[in-house]
Design a protein around this motif. Structure first.
Motif, PDB file in Angstrom:
ATOM      1  N   GLU A  29       0.853  -1.181   0.000  1.00 50.59           N
ATOM      2  CA  GLU A  29       0.000   0.000   0.000  1.00 50.59           C
ATOM      3  C   GLU A  29       0.893   1.236   0.000  1.00 50.59           C
ATOM      4  OE1 GLU A  29      -2.897   2.191   3.170  1.00 50.59           O
ATOM      5  OE2 GLU A  29      -3.158   0.027   2.954  1.00 50.59           O
ATOM      6  N   LEU A  30       0.726   2.077  -1.002  1.00 48.55           N
ATOM      7  CA  LEU A  30       1.508   3.304  -1.096  1.00 48.55           C
ATOM      8  C   LEU A  30       1.149   4.220   0.067  1.00 48.55           C
ATOM      9  CD1 LEU A  30       3.481   5.016  -2.830  1.00 48.55           C
ATOM     10  CD2 LEU A  30       1.462   5.910  -4.011  1.00 48.55           C
ATOM     11  N   VAL A  31       2.171   4.754   0.739  1.00 55.77           N
ATOM     12  CA  VAL A  31       1.947   5.680   1.850  1.00 55.77           C
ATOM     13  C   VAL A  31       2.734   6.964   1.604  1.00 55.77           C
ATOM     14  CG1 VAL A  31       1.484   3.864   3.548  1.00 55.77           C
ATOM     15  CG2 VAL A  31       3.813   4.679   3.263  1.00 55.77           C
ATOM     16  N   ASN A  32       2.274   8.036   2.222  1.00 57.73           N
ATOM     17  CA  ASN A  32       2.952   9.323   2.085  1.00 57.73           C
ATOM     18  C   ASN A  32       4.097   9.482   3.072  1.00 57.73           C
ATOM     19  OD1 ASN A  32       1.307  10.261  -0.008  1.00 57.73           O
ATOM     20  ND2 ASN A  32      -0.268  10.886   1.464  1.00 57.73           N
ATOM     21  N   GLU A  33       3.970   8.793   4.202  1.00 59.77           N
ATOM     22  CA  GLU A  33       5.004   8.894   5.233  1.00 59.77           C
ATOM     23  C   GLU A  33       5.005   7.648   6.099  1.00 59.77           C
ATOM     24  OE1 GLU A  33       2.628  11.393   8.654  1.00 59.77           O
ATOM     25  OE2 GLU A  33       3.727  12.533   7.166  1.00 59.77           O
ATOM     26  N   ILE A  34       6.092   7.484   6.819  1.00 55.39           N
ATOM     27  CA  ILE A  34       6.244   6.364   7.744  1.00 55.39           C
ATOM     28  C   ILE A  34       5.767   6.813   9.118  1.00 55.39           C
ATOM     29  CG2 ILE A  34       7.921   4.851   8.860  1.00 55.39           C
ATOM     30  CD1 ILE A  34       9.657   5.223   6.329  1.00 55.39           C
ATOM     31  N   LYS A  35       4.920   6.001   9.726  1.00 57.19           N
ATOM     32  CA  LYS A  35       4.452   6.321  11.074  1.00 57.19           C
ATOM     33  C   LYS A  35       5.631   6.266  12.041  1.00 57.19           C
ATOM     34  CE  LYS A  35      -0.054   4.335  10.171  1.00 57.19           C
ATOM     35  NZ  LYS A  35      -0.959   3.222  10.459  1.00 57.19           N
ATOM     36  N   VAL A  36       5.572   7.091  13.050  1.00 52.74           N
ATOM     37  CA  VAL A  36       6.621   7.125  14.062  1.00 52.74           C
ATOM     38  C   VAL A  36       6.621   5.800  14.816  1.00 52.74           C
ATOM     39  CG1 VAL A  36       7.419   8.285  16.161  1.00 52.74           C
ATOM     40  CG2 VAL A  36       6.452   9.625  14.282  1.00 52.74           C
ATOM     41  N   SER A  37       7.796   5.235  14.958  1.00 48.89           N
ATOM     42  CA  SER A  37       7.953   3.982  15.685  1.00 48.89           C
ATOM     43  C   SER A  37       7.880   4.246  17.182  1.00 48.89           C
ATOM     44  CB  SER A  37       9.305   3.352  15.334  1.00 48.89           C
ATOM     45  OG  SER A  37       9.424   2.083  15.927  1.00 48.89           O
TER      46      SER A  37
END
Length: 90
Positions: A29-37
């Motif tokens: 799934e294309l995402v705009n950003e990586i969620k904060v770990s």
């Protein structure tokens, strides 16, 4: 190498400079950003470019990874079917 989908949100990058969230069925799934770990919701980021570099090292030094690992790399889009056959036939 079993992919730890139950523990991490997994992101991958391919050769198109985009970021994808890797789903348990290996869909992307294309995402705009990586969620904060966070400790409760850790993330894992895998780059195709890193494996491209490592493949040469594996081949030059006769390092063998198990078939499951190569198959997972193929499902992620990190290697071609021809490479999968090459790496798993040795």
């Amino acid at each position: 190498m079993a992919i730890p989908f139950d523990k991490y949100t997994i992101y991958i990058t391919l050769d198109d400079d985009k970021i994808y969230e890797l789903k348990e069925d290996f869909s992307k799934e294309l995402v705009n950003e990586i969620k904060v770990s966070t400790p409760k919701k850790p993330t894992l980021l895998l780059h195709k470019q890193q494996l491209d570099y490592a493949k040469t090292h594996y081949m030059e030094n006769s390092i063998k990874l198990d078939k499951e690992t190569w198959t997972n790399y193929y499902k992620m889009g990190f290697i071609t079917l021809m490479e999968l056959d090459e790496f798993t036939s040795k």
